[in-house]
Scaffold this active site. Structure first.
Site, PDB file in Angstrom:
ATOM      1  N   SER A   1       0.865  -1.179   0.000  1.00  0.00           N
ATOM      2  CA  SER A   1       0.000   0.000   0.000  1.00  0.00           C
ATOM      3  C   SER A   1       0.894   1.219   0.000  1.00  0.00           C
ATOM      4  CB  SER A   1      -0.874   0.009   1.251  1.00  0.00           C
ATOM      5  OG  SER A   1      -1.354   1.314   1.484  1.00  0.00           O
TER       6      SER A   1
ATOM      7  N   ASP B   1     -22.604  -1.576   0.832  1.00  0.00           N
ATOM      8  CA  ASP B   1     -21.375  -0.928   0.371  1.00  0.00           C
ATOM      9  C   ASP B   1     -20.740  -1.681  -0.797  1.00  0.00           C
ATOM     10  OD1 ASP B   1     -21.947   0.668   2.513  1.00  0.00           O
ATOM     11  OD2 ASP B   1     -20.326  -0.075   3.780  1.00  0.00           O
TER      12      ASP B   1
HETATM   13  C1  GLA Z   1     -21.941   0.433   7.078  1.00  0.00           C
HETATM   14  C2  GLA Z   1     -22.214  -1.002   6.631  1.00  0.00           C
HETATM   15  C3  GLA Z   1     -23.401  -1.044   5.686  1.00  0.00           C
HETATM   16  C4  GLA Z   1     -24.606  -0.331   6.278  1.00  0.00           C
HETATM   17  C5  GLA Z   1     -24.220   1.038   6.815  1.00  0.00           C
HETATM   18  C6  GLA Z   1     -25.350   1.684   7.569  1.00  0.00           C
HETATM   19  O1  GLA Z   1     -21.532   1.196   5.997  1.00  0.00           O
HETATM   20  O2  GLA Z   1     -21.075  -1.528   5.982  1.00  0.00           O
HETATM   21  O3  GLA Z   1     -23.705  -2.389   5.370  1.00  0.00           O
HETATM   22  O4  GLA Z   1     -25.214  -1.124   7.257  1.00  0.00           O
HETATM   23  O5  GLA Z   1     -23.113   0.979   7.670  1.00  0.00           O
HETATM   24  O6  GLA Z   1     -26.420   1.940   6.721  1.00  0.00           O
END
Ligand code: GLA
Length: 359
Positions: free
Chosen positions: A45, A149
């Protein structure tokens, strides 16, 4: 490369089988990768002095700690689903700030998944790769996150937000061409974190799961808004807030999606602000920095604002008319200075494409 994300609305709904509305942003993890024949994963990295080294035959859940775990976890998850992958040399860079609530770990996982997929001709499509990256985070790194995400980092599309049903995984690309409407989405990275975030996240998730169990539901997504008040009367105070947030937040995602489909972008503002109020009061995952970012953005003319991501630090977003971006930035920066908070980093985010090869 794979991008970070902001979530427009639909926070803490993904592990309750609910709806989310994230967008991939123009900040990304970029990596270069080459095959190795000796089964070794060597990851450099640009932010670290030493490479992370592991042998892919010896990977077990939890066996790698720190930033290398996100890449090793993906290799582990690929082997767990029977993909024939070997070692790799990987060099990482990028500009998704870690710990800012912009899903830098999902970006890293999705970039690594795409790299190993391509290096070893595994043949996974974008959704399969997102689910694999999610498995790596849950089962190897050990963070009980939902799927939002990784899906945003993998399926995001320029000029669109991703409307995702996290239970069926049905998704729709909803137009979000803010620039054409004279609008911008500002990210306000408060620079504040909270050592307890992971524990609090797991606690919230456990509260939701136990409330669903007591209500006789598989997931809180199954509680309809007409049934909400009756259901709340049977729960203790703390879980009343958790359940109310999840149910009302799912409703706000549907409302926002309707507005976006009708290209009524500015009208999404109040939906964002209502989401923040719910996360602050009912879900209790805001922070003084996030509240100040939202309050002062609104005072300076933002159309709507809210925290984004898991909360308890990290980033807020503000929907603004392009001409108001300067005033909002100045107002939030001044409010942070007056309160003795760190200097926030404020930048516009543009809806961008999900993970793809750039070379
Ligand atoms: C983090 C988690 C997601 C989601 C958000 C809250 O980013 O990785 O999966 O739960 O928090 O919405």
């Amino acid at each position: 490369m794979a991008p970070g994300r902001v979530n427009l609305v639909g926070e803490h709904t993904d592990y309750n089988g609910g709806y989310v509305l994230p967008l991939a942003i123009d900040r990304a993890v970029v990596l270069a990768a080459a095959r190795r024949d000796d089964g070794v994963l060597r990851i450099w990295s640009q932010q670290e002095d030493e490479p992370a080294l592991s042998s892919i035959d010896e990977l077990e859940a939890g066996s790698v700690k720190g930033w290398g775990a996100y890449v090793a976890g993906v290799a582990w998850a690929m082997r767990a689903v029977g993909a024939r992958i070997g070692g790799a040399d990987i060099v990482l860079s990028g500009n998704v700030p870690p710990g800012a609530g912009l899903a830098s770990s999902a970006a890293l996982e999705c970039a690594a998944t795409l790299a190993l997929n391509d290096l070893y001709s595994v043949g996974m499509g974008p959704e399969e790769r997102a689910l694999l990256a999610h498995r790596a985070e849950n089962d190897f790194v050990g963070v009980p996150c939902g799927v939002m995400d990784q899906m945003a980092a993998s399926l995001g599309r320029a000029g669109h937000a991703l409307f995702l049903d996290t239970r069926s995984l049905a998704s729709e690309q909803v137009p979000l061409d803010l620039a054409a409407a004279g609008l911008a989405l500002l990210v306000i990275d408060t620079g504040s974190g909270h050592a307890l975030v992971e524990g609090e996240y797991a606690d919230r998730r456990a509260d939701c799961e136990s409330a669903a169990y007591e209500l006789g539901l598989a997931v809180l997504r199954d509680l309809r808004s007409e049934e909400l008040e009756e259901a709340l009367a049977t729960l203790d105070d703390e879980r009343v807030g958790r359940v109310r947030h999840v149910v009302t937040e799912n409703g706000r995602v549907l409302e926002a999606v309707d507005l976006l489909r009708a290209q009524r972008f500015a009208d999404v503002g109040p939906v964002l602000t209502a989401s923040h109020a719910s996360l602050r009061k009912d879900y209790a995952v805001s922070s003084p920095e996030l509240d100040a970012a939202v309050d002062f953005a609104l005072l300076a003319g933002a159309l709507g604002a809210r925290m984004t991501g898991a909360g308890l630090g990290g980033s807020a977003i503000a929907l603004v008319e392009v001409g108001a971006a300067h005033d909002v930035t100045a107002a939030v920066t001044a409010a942070f200075a007056e309160r003795g908070f760190g200097t926030p980093e404020i930048f516009p985010a543009v809806a961008s494409d999900g993970a793809h090869r750039i070379g």
